[in-house]
Design an enzyme around this catalytic site. Structure first.
Site, PDB file in Angstrom:
ATOM      1  N   ASP A 213     -21.176   2.023   6.486  1.00  0.00           N
ATOM      2  CA  ASP A 213     -20.048   2.745   6.029  1.00  0.00           C
ATOM      3  C   ASP A 213     -19.180   1.746   4.691  1.00  0.00           C
ATOM      4  O   ASP A 213     -19.687   0.796   4.589  1.00  0.00           O
ATOM      5  CB  ASP A 213     -18.940   2.887   7.249  1.00  0.00           C
ATOM      6  CG  ASP A 213     -17.798   4.021   6.943  1.00  0.00           C
ATOM      7  OD1 ASP A 213     -17.686   4.322   5.883  1.00  0.00           O
ATOM      8  OD2 ASP A 213     -17.050   4.322   7.972  1.00  0.00           O
TER       9      ASP A 213
ATOM     10  N   CYS B 167     -17.972  13.281  13.349  1.00  0.00           N
ATOM     11  CA  CYS B 167     -17.147  12.326  13.796  1.00  0.00           C
ATOM     12  C   CYS B 167     -15.509  12.381  13.924  1.00  0.00           C
ATOM     13  O   CYS B 167     -15.159  13.224  12.969  1.00  0.00           O
ATOM     14  CB  CYS B 167     -17.371  10.716  13.424  1.00  0.00           C
ATOM     15  SG  CYS B 167     -17.119   9.501  14.761  1.00  0.00           S
TER      16      CYS B 167
END
Length: 206
Positions: free
Chosen positions: A122, A5
């Site tokens: 996360d 990402c």
């Protein structure tokens, strides 16, 4: 699955694509240091494109879906399950991110069951999008949902042994970002290749 990402630069996108990953994320949150303000001169064709948003309007997300040819939309804000449904209707899959610091943080996953295709766990921090630090993965023992998830947050070259030792029946892959960067939005493709090859080698030998 392996997702990288926070990409932006055309030549770096091409180099990271060649590493052989499955997903590449582009961040459309203006406050991010990895924000993509305009379409790069090159976009990957051999993997899934993921657009990352934080509390964006549906109009804005639909515009980016078309402009960037997105396969997935990743939601990092307080978007409701109904937004996931609307995005599905637009022809994309949905990743819903959750910030994790303790088992209680997993409770909100339940209302997104059947609405998101993949969850992403996360590290909880004050800003959106993670801190580059790892959370206690044993917390995920408390996750009993049906939706598969990506593991994110502080995964780097030195953590491959811990990653290999991590097991959860719903873990479908990892999300890699800042620990492989030379500078924000610019990844070290050689470092990624070495890490991914070693990870897959160990997994294949199980």
């Amino acid at each position: 699955m392996i997702k990288v990402c926070g990409m932006r630069e055309p030549e770096n996108i091409r180099a990271v694509e060649a590493v052989g990953i499955d997903m590449m994320g582009f961040i459309f949150y203006p406050r991010s240091s990895r924000y993509v303000a305009s379409v790069p001169d090159y976009l990957p064709s051999s993997l899934k494109r993921v657009g990352v948003f934080v509390n964006a309007s549906e109009e804005d997300m639909l515009s980016h879906i078309t402009e960037y040819g997105l396969d997935y939309v990743q939601l990092h804000g307080a978007e409701r399950p109904e937004v996931c449904d609307s995005l599905h209707a637009a022809g994309v899959n949905v990743i819903k991110a959750f910030s994790v610091a303790c088992a209680d943080d997993l409770r909100s996953c339940a209302e997104y069951e059947g609405h998101a295709d993949i969850f992403l766990f996360d590290t909880k921090c004050q800003q959106y999008g993670g801190s580059g630090e790892r959370f206690d993965w044993t917390i995920l023992d408390a996750y009993t949902g049906d939706t598969p998830f990506l593991l994110s947050g502080g995964i780097g070259p030195s953590g491959i042994e811990d990653l290999v030792l991590f097991h959860h029946p719903k873990c479908c892959g990892v999300d890699l970002n800042s620990r492989f960067e030379i500078s924000p939005a610019y990844k070290d493709a050689d470092m990624l290749r070495q890490f991914i090859n070693e990870y897959r080698r160990i997994e294949n030998e199980r």
